[in-house]
Write a protein that holds these residues in place. Structure first.
Motif, PDB file in Angstrom:
ATOM      1  N   ASN A  24       0.913  -1.435   0.035  1.00 29.85           N
ATOM      2  CA  ASN A  24      -0.023   0.133   0.073  1.00 29.85           C
ATOM      3  C   ASN A  24       0.890   1.158   0.020  1.00 29.85           C
ATOM      4  OD1 ASN A  24      -2.893  -0.640  -0.104  1.00 29.85           O
ATOM      5  ND2 ASN A  24      -2.569  -1.547   2.055  1.00 29.85           N
ATOM      6  N   ARG A  25       1.943   0.911   0.563  1.00 31.29           N
ATOM      7  CA  ARG A  25       2.887   2.517   0.474  1.00 31.29           C
ATOM      8  C   ARG A  25       3.953   2.236  -0.554  1.00 31.29           C
ATOM      9  NH1 ARG A  25       1.168   5.633   5.004  1.00 31.29           N
ATOM     10  NH2 ARG A  25       3.100   6.998   5.058  1.00 31.29           N
ATOM     11  N   GLU A  26       3.720   1.461  -1.560  1.00 26.63           N
ATOM     12  CA  GLU A  26       4.512   1.257  -2.725  1.00 26.63           C
ATOM     13  C   GLU A  26       6.068   0.917  -2.156  1.00 26.63           C
ATOM     14  OE1 GLU A  26       4.045   4.553  -5.265  1.00 26.63           O
ATOM     15  OE2 GLU A  26       1.678   3.967  -5.649  1.00 26.63           O
ATOM     16  N   ILE A  27       6.317   0.074  -1.217  1.00 25.22           N
ATOM     17  CA  ILE A  27       7.548  -0.291  -1.059  1.00 25.22           C
ATOM     18  C   ILE A  27       7.684  -1.664  -1.446  1.00 25.22           C
ATOM     19  CG2 ILE A  27       9.052  -0.922   0.904  1.00 25.22           C
ATOM     20  CD1 ILE A  27       7.605   1.262   2.627  1.00 25.22           C
ATOM     21  N   PRO A  28       8.664  -2.301  -2.327  1.00 27.90           N
ATOM     22  CA  PRO A  28       8.818  -3.327  -2.856  1.00 27.90           C
ATOM     23  C   PRO A  28       8.487  -4.531  -1.802  1.00 27.90           C
ATOM     24  CG  PRO A  28      10.545  -1.989  -3.509  1.00 27.90           C
ATOM     25  CD  PRO A  28       9.756  -1.325  -2.514  1.00 27.90           C
ATOM     26  N   ALA A  29       7.586  -5.521  -2.371  1.00 25.53           N
ATOM     27  CA  ALA A  29       7.118  -6.565  -1.453  1.00 25.53           C
ATOM     28  C   ALA A  29       8.292  -7.543  -1.189  1.00 25.53           C
ATOM     29  CB  ALA A  29       5.913  -7.193  -2.000  1.00 25.53           C
ATOM     30  N   PRO A  30       8.402  -7.668  -0.006  1.00 28.99           N
ATOM     31  CA  PRO A  30       9.651  -8.745   0.262  1.00 28.99           C
ATOM     32  C   PRO A  30       9.457  -9.999  -0.182  1.00 28.99           C
ATOM     33  CG  PRO A  30       8.372  -8.531   2.096  1.00 28.99           C
ATOM     34  CD  PRO A  30       7.647  -7.792   1.279  1.00 28.99           C
ATOM     35  N   ILE A  31      10.177 -11.017  -0.569  1.00 31.08           N
ATOM     36  CA  ILE A  31      10.260 -12.402  -0.564  1.00 31.08           C
ATOM     37  C   ILE A  31      10.322 -12.949   0.693  1.00 31.08           C
ATOM     38  CG2 ILE A  31      11.113 -12.619  -2.962  1.00 31.08           C
ATOM     39  CD1 ILE A  31      13.542 -13.794  -1.663  1.00 31.08           C
ATOM     40  N   VAL A  32       9.563 -13.932   1.211  1.00 25.15           N
ATOM     41  CA  VAL A  32       9.320 -14.328   2.514  1.00 25.15           C
ATOM     42  C   VAL A  32       9.377 -15.747   2.512  1.00 25.15           C
ATOM     43  CG1 VAL A  32       7.555 -14.240   4.482  1.00 25.15           C
ATOM     44  CG2 VAL A  32       7.271 -12.830   2.455  1.00 25.15           C
ATOM     45  N   ALA A  33      10.669 -16.075   3.734  1.00 25.81           N
ATOM     46  CA  ALA A  33      10.746 -17.639   4.057  1.00 25.81           C
ATOM     47  C   ALA A  33       9.711 -18.072   4.572  1.00 25.81           C
ATOM     48  CB  ALA A  33      11.901 -17.469   4.892  1.00 25.81           C
ATOM     49  N   ALA A  34       9.044 -19.200   3.805  1.00 29.87           N
ATOM     50  CA  ALA A  34       8.068 -20.040   4.383  1.00 29.87           C
ATOM     51  C   ALA A  34       8.412 -21.479   4.600  1.00 29.87           C
ATOM     52  CB  ALA A  34       6.716 -19.906   3.511  1.00 29.87           C
ATOM     53  N   GLY A  35       7.902 -22.121   6.003  1.00 26.10           N
ATOM     54  CA  GLY A  35       7.985 -23.336   6.064  1.00 26.10           C
ATOM     55  C   GLY A  35       7.219 -24.220   5.008  1.00 26.10           C
ATOM     56  N   ASP A  36       8.018 -25.321   4.631  1.00 30.72           N
ATOM     57  CA  ASP A  36       7.586 -26.117   3.635  1.00 30.72           C
ATOM     58  C   ASP A  36       6.290 -26.806   4.068  1.00 30.72           C
ATOM     59  OD1 ASP A  36       8.608 -27.892   5.170  1.00 30.72           O
ATOM     60  OD2 ASP A  36      10.008 -28.732   3.445  1.00 30.72           O
ATOM     61  N   ASN A  37       5.697 -26.699   5.310  1.00 30.57           N
ATOM     62  CA  ASN A  37       4.557 -27.347   5.540  1.00 30.57           C
ATOM     63  C   ASN A  37       3.592 -26.404   4.966  1.00 30.57           C
ATOM     64  OD1 ASN A  37       5.493 -25.317   7.258  1.00 30.57           O
ATOM     65  ND2 ASN A  37       3.869 -25.670   8.882  1.00 30.57           N
ATOM     66  N   LEU A  38       3.648 -25.224   4.561  1.00 28.45           N
ATOM     67  CA  LEU A  38       2.901 -24.491   4.011  1.00 28.45           C
ATOM     68  C   LEU A  38       2.622 -24.586   2.389  1.00 28.45           C
ATOM     69  CD1 LEU A  38       3.236 -20.993   5.823  1.00 28.45           C
ATOM     70  CD2 LEU A  38       1.236 -22.676   6.132  1.00 28.45           C
ATOM     71  N   ARG A  39       3.579 -25.679   1.697  1.00 27.43           N
ATOM     72  CA  ARG A  39       3.497 -25.814   0.406  1.00 27.43           C
ATOM     73  C   ARG A  39       2.315 -26.942   0.202  1.00 27.43           C
ATOM     74  NH1 ARG A  39       6.375 -28.837  -2.844  1.00 27.43           N
ATOM     75  NH2 ARG A  39       7.604 -29.855  -1.054  1.00 27.43           N
ATOM     76  N   MET A  40       1.184 -26.275   0.381  1.00 23.52           N
ATOM     77  CA  MET A  40      -0.176 -27.191  -0.004  1.00 23.52           C
ATOM     78  C   MET A  40      -0.616 -27.061  -1.271  1.00 23.52           C
ATOM     79  SD  MET A  40      -2.114 -26.551   3.445  1.00 23.52           S
ATOM     80  CE  MET A  40      -1.812 -24.679   4.217  1.00 23.52           C
ATOM     81  N   PRO A  41      -1.512 -27.844  -1.768  1.00 21.79           N
ATOM     82  CA  PRO A  41      -2.068 -27.534  -2.974  1.00 21.79           C
ATOM     83  C   PRO A  41      -2.708 -26.204  -2.913  1.00 21.79           C
ATOM     84  CG  PRO A  41      -2.620 -29.702  -2.385  1.00 21.79           C
ATOM     85  CD  PRO A  41      -1.966 -29.126  -1.107  1.00 21.79           C
ATOM     86  N   VAL A  42      -2.806 -25.403  -4.045  1.00 25.10           N
ATOM     87  CA  VAL A  42      -3.592 -24.094  -3.993  1.00 25.10           C
ATOM     88  C   VAL A  42      -2.913 -23.004  -3.214  1.00 25.10           C
ATOM     89  CG1 VAL A  42      -5.878 -22.812  -4.108  1.00 25.10           C
ATOM     90  CG2 VAL A  42      -5.669 -25.407  -4.327  1.00 25.10           C
ATOM     91  N   PHE A  43      -2.835 -23.397  -1.795  1.00 27.69           N
ATOM     92  CA  PHE A  43      -2.513 -22.170  -1.057  1.00 27.69           C
ATOM     93  C   PHE A  43      -0.786 -21.836  -1.351  1.00 27.69           C
ATOM     94  CE2 PHE A  43      -5.935 -22.815   2.013  1.00 27.69           C
ATOM     95  CZ  PHE A  43      -6.516 -21.524   1.941  1.00 27.69           C
ATOM     96  N   GLY A  44      -0.187 -23.144  -1.265  1.00 26.05           N
ATOM     97  CA  GLY A  44       1.172 -23.106  -1.739  1.00 26.05           C
ATOM     98  C   GLY A  44       1.495 -22.073  -2.856  1.00 26.05           C
ATOM     99  N   THR A  45       0.860 -22.461  -4.137  1.00 24.45           N
ATOM    100  CA  THR A  45       0.831 -21.761  -5.274  1.00 24.45           C
ATOM    101  C   THR A  45       0.709 -20.273  -5.197  1.00 24.45           C
ATOM    102  OG1 THR A  45       0.186 -23.816  -6.253  1.00 24.45           O
ATOM    103  CG2 THR A  45       0.466 -21.795  -7.765  1.00 24.45           C
ATOM    104  N   LEU A  46      -0.394 -20.040  -4.340  1.00 26.21           N
ATOM    105  CA  LEU A  46      -0.719 -18.551  -3.954  1.00 26.21           C
ATOM    106  C   LEU A  46       0.332 -17.996  -3.324  1.00 26.21           C
ATOM    107  CD1 LEU A  46      -3.397 -16.758  -4.232  1.00 26.21           C
ATOM    108  CD2 LEU A  46      -4.125 -17.357  -2.090  1.00 26.21           C
ATOM    109  N   LEU A  47       0.784 -18.569  -2.273  1.00 27.10           N
ATOM    110  CA  LEU A  47       2.001 -18.039  -1.361  1.00 27.10           C
ATOM    111  C   LEU A  47       3.140 -17.691  -1.948  1.00 27.10           C
ATOM    112  CD1 LEU A  47       1.799 -19.842   2.086  1.00 27.10           C
ATOM    113  CD2 LEU A  47       0.413 -17.736   1.462  1.00 27.10           C
ATOM    114  N   ARG A  48       3.409 -18.595  -2.983  1.00 30.09           N
ATOM    115  CA  ARG A  48       4.585 -18.525  -3.904  1.00 30.09           C
ATOM    116  C   ARG A  48       4.207 -17.323  -4.462  1.00 30.09           C
ATOM    117  NH1 ARG A  48       8.270 -22.561  -5.028  1.00 30.09           N
ATOM    118  NH2 ARG A  48       6.511 -24.174  -4.804  1.00 30.09           N
ATOM    119  N   GLY A  49       3.118 -16.988  -5.391  1.00 28.48           N
ATOM    120  CA  GLY A  49       2.972 -15.598  -6.200  1.00 28.48           C
ATOM    121  C   GLY A  49       3.066 -14.354  -5.353  1.00 28.48           C
TER     122      GLY A  49
END
Ligand SMILES: CCCCCCCCCCCCCCCC(=O)SCCNC(=O)CCNC(=O)[C@H](O)C(C)(C)COP(=O)(O)OP(=O)(O)OC[C@H]1O[C@@H](n2cnc3c(N)ncnc32)[C@H](O)[C@@H]1OP(=O)(O)O
Length: 694
Positions: A91-116
């Motif tokens: 919202n403040r136009e600061i470049p969004a970070p890439i975020v380290a996520a535990g691979d337990n969150l790499r689930m179908p649908v959500f995982g792809t969404l989170l990656r994007g």
């Protein structure tokens, strides 16, 4: 940017490529924009307010213009945390970070969404399945992160390694941070601004952690569970939430200004003979930058050359990153001794700073007061009065609150947020006279664990005060309450009080970060003692005691001054009054559940005599014995049954050499060290912990 990996063993070439593919983020501005819009609607529906300090936002905006990557390090309470951070930044136009996520969150649908949305997936444990280090994976992770930063991406990670289960910050993990420090020390990264963040909620959306704290198995994340949770969440109101950005600090400044020892790396041998290593560890890995497109900022620096002697990553003329790693610590690099301490200090610093900027919510204040001041129950008007008193105390400590205005309204709001499962209300808080409405905390198991979660947001603030107060109370050989408002004949030696407080700090060192690594614990203990003097509880001395009521730990007094104000021979007389006794009781009770957990753990050590057992089994059987002790009234606080402090107690016992451990079939087996394998030797340990029971 291409991703390709050169391996000395062609038959395993595909594995790292696959791992890299699994790991990498695919940040998409369009997806963030759409999600941002949806989140705006959803948050509007869920929260009464989401507050961010405008001044802090301007500070972050200014930081983002410095052409240095920003590293956001939030304390982790809820899955909403990372949504908030990216949402606010976007919202403040600061470049969004890439975020380290535990691979337990790499689930179908959500995982792809989170990656994007910027998520990159990491293993939550770096050992390979056979309890061996997975060097290939470590190299890939290191290269990916260093290159992301080098290319100017902002980064975010949760240094505690997961959401807090206790409500207070967890001790930090050093793995990802060590990658950053590593990149800085080897020149891959010129500098970065570290921004600690604290996000707090009147009520967390993720439910409670009662199951886990009772030692029951964690239910793995799944798509349907997540959908159910979302539906559940959407039908509840979560009150207010606060996002606080701490003061950014640069890695450069940290290393230059800290008195910490800056280690020299042992140069790596490039192209060393790898023939003695297993295929897994004998990998020389070339990873072309595989950072997603978009949000790219160039950070070119003429001095920023890879150095093949001191740098674990060296670039060839094609700009490829070449990494040849030894099999020692820190993702395969060798470092001099102080390196781990350095990373740990930086990690503690970040968590300490983040905790300091965390706003205390009304639910935290009310649950703390109900747990430790009014455990037997209290009228609504008195509770509101205590909230006001606490708020003033917090302000005096320079702490912000996520509530303001009328304390009665705040208290009623907090009670309704905590709900009937945590707070019992006799009467109608809105329509009845507050003097006639009686509020009682629910202190039975398992509910008390959740109440404790909310109260615990205040524990780090009062940790040292609690420790000093506990040490003092357990030194006093008289019943202070019977001396109320008269001078007692009980005399306390300053030196002994400090010594005893330090000992208790040592015992509870896995629970709290007491001071920033560059500050002195002695100073903080002395400050706490001076506060007791200021409150009138401790008085005078027989040898030149000088009072310093408003001593600021970091600025106003140096070590020598403190020593002169509280010299070795200082002694105090206790002067208990109703007010200072109430405060003393409240802060003391704040750590009683922890002391009870530790006490139960050491009592249970005798079951290990001649019988090693898995740590998990030990914890479960300790929990059983705690519930017996609670029934018998030997222990008083149901929350002492929670798994986290029991685990921390084991960590302490192991670090202090009382127990030892080995791995067997992926289990950690603990056993008593030789010197402690008898009832008599264990008794001395039990005695010591018991001596801190008020
Ligand atoms: C507008 C729209 C918005 C939408 C927007 C959405 C955003 C969408 C993004 C999704 C985002 C989801 C985000 C979820 C949130 C999580 O998933 S939180 C969980 C995942 N994150 C983390 O765990 C990060 C913190 N953890 C770490 O850093 C851990 O160290 C690691 C890397 C996970 C490894 O943990 P571990 O295996 O338990 O091992 P650990 O003891 O830490 O040590 C590992 C190695 O690190 C090194 N190391 C450790 N400590 C030290 C030290 N003090 N000094 C030097 N080296 C050290 C050593 O090499 C060590 O290996 P050894 O030499 O001991 O063998």
């Amino acid at each position: 940017m291409v991703g390709y990996i050169y391996l000395s063993y062609p038959n395993i070439r595909n594995k790292p490529l696959k791992q890299l593919k699994i790991m990498k983020a695919a940040l998409s501005s369009t997806l963030i924009r759409i999600t941002g819009y949806v989140l705006f609607k959803v948050f509007n529906f869920l929260f009464m307010s989401v507050t961010v300090n405008e001044g802090q936002l301007q500070m972050i905006e200014a930081a983002s213009k410095r052409n240095i990557p920003l590293i956001f390090v939030p304390l982790h309470r809820s899955h909403v945390d990372y949504l908030f951070v990216t949402w606010i930044l976007f919202n403040r136009e600061i470049p969004a970070p890439i975020v380290a996520a535990g691979d337990n969150l790499r689930m179908p649908v959500f995982g792809t969404l989170l990656r994007g949305l910027g998520g990159f997936f990491i293993k939550r444990r770096l050992e390979s399945t056979k309890m061996r280090k997975d060097y290939v994976y470590r190299a890939i992770l290191q290269t990916y992160m260093s290159q992301a930063l080098h290319s100017g991406y902002n980064l975010e990670f949760f240094i505690e390694g997961g959401r807090t289960r206790t409500g207070k910050p967890c001790l930090p993990k050093g793995g990802l941070l060590s990658v950053i420090v590593d990149a800085y020390l080897n020149g891959t990264l010129d500098d970065a601004l570290i921004i600690p963040i604290a996000i707090n909620y009147d009520r967390i959306l993720d439910g409670n952690f009662i199951r886990e704290q009772l030692g029951q198995k964690k239910v793995p994340e799944s798509f349907w569970r997540a959908v159910r949770a979302i539906v559940n969440v959407l039908s509840t109101s979560y009150g207010h939430s606060r996002i606080d950005f701490g003061q950014p600090f640069s890695l450069n400044e940290f290393f230059q200004s800290s008195k910490l020892y800056l280690p020299n790396k042992v140069p790596l041998t490039i192209g060393r003979d790898l023939s003695n290593h297993s295929p897994e560890s004998s990998v020389s890995c070339q990873v072309k930058n595989s950072i997603p497109n978009g949000h790219h900022r160039s950070l070119s620096n003429p001095n920023n050359n890879y150095n093949s002697h001191s740098n674990p990553l060296s670039s060839n003329e094609n700009g490829l990153i070449h990494s040849t790693r030894s099999n020692s610590s820190l993702f395969g690099c060798e470092y001099s001794e102080g390196y781990r301490d350095l990373v740990s200090s930086l990690a503690s610093h970040i968590v300490y700073d983040a905790e300091k900027c965390q706003a205390i919510m009304s639910t935290n204040a009310v649950s703390w007061l109900l747990s430790y001041l009014h455990r037997e129950g209290v009228t609504l008007d008195r509770l509101a009065h205590s909230v006001q008193f606490l708020q003033e105390d917090l302000r005096g400590m320079g702490r912000d609150t996520g509530f303001s205005g009328d304390c009665l309204a705040t208290t009623i709001h907090a009670i309704s947020m905590l709900g009937r499962s945590l707070v019992h209300v006799d009467g109608d808080p809105i329509n009845d006279d507050p003097k006639c409405v009686f509020i009682r905390p629910v202190t039975v198991l398992p509910n008390v664990i959740e109440l404790n979660y909310y109260a615990n947001a205040l524990s780090p603030l009062y940790a040292v005060d609690s420790i000093v107060a506990t040490s003092l109370l357990t030194m006093a050989d008289c019943d202070l309450w019977s001396y109320r408002d008269v001078e007692s004949d009980c005399v306390i030696s300053h030196a002994k009080l400090v010594e005893r407080s330090k000992r208790l700090c040592h015992i509870l060192r896995n629970e709290f970060i007491y001071v920033a690594p560059c500050s002195s614990l002695d100073k903080k203990i002395n400050q706490s003692i001076n506060n007791l003097v200021a409150s009138g509880l401790l008085d005078g001395n027989e040898r030149g005691f000088r009072r310093h009521y408003d001593m600021d730990i970091d600025n106003e007094m140096d070590d020598e001054e403190i020593l002169s104000s509280n010299d070795e021979g200082s002694r105090y007389t206790l002067c208990p009054s109703t007010t200072n006794l109430e405060k003393l009781a409240m802060v003391t009770r704040g750590i009683i559940p922890l002391i009870e957990s530790y006490y139960a753990s050491v009592l249970h050590l005798s079951t290990l005599i001649g019988r090693p057992m898995p740590d998990q089994e030990f914890i479960t059987s300790t929990q059983k014995s705690i519930s017996v002790l609670l029934k018998k009234g030997v222990l008083l606080y149901g929350e002492s049954i929670a798994v986290d402090p029991l685990r921390n107690a084991l960590k302490l016992l192991e670090a202090d050499g009382i127990i030892e451990s080995y791995s067997q079939d992926n289990l950690k087996i603990i056993f008593l060290s030789k010197d402690f394998e008898s009832e008599e030797t264990l008794w001395s340990i039990q005695e010591e912990i018991s001596s801190f029971r008020v």
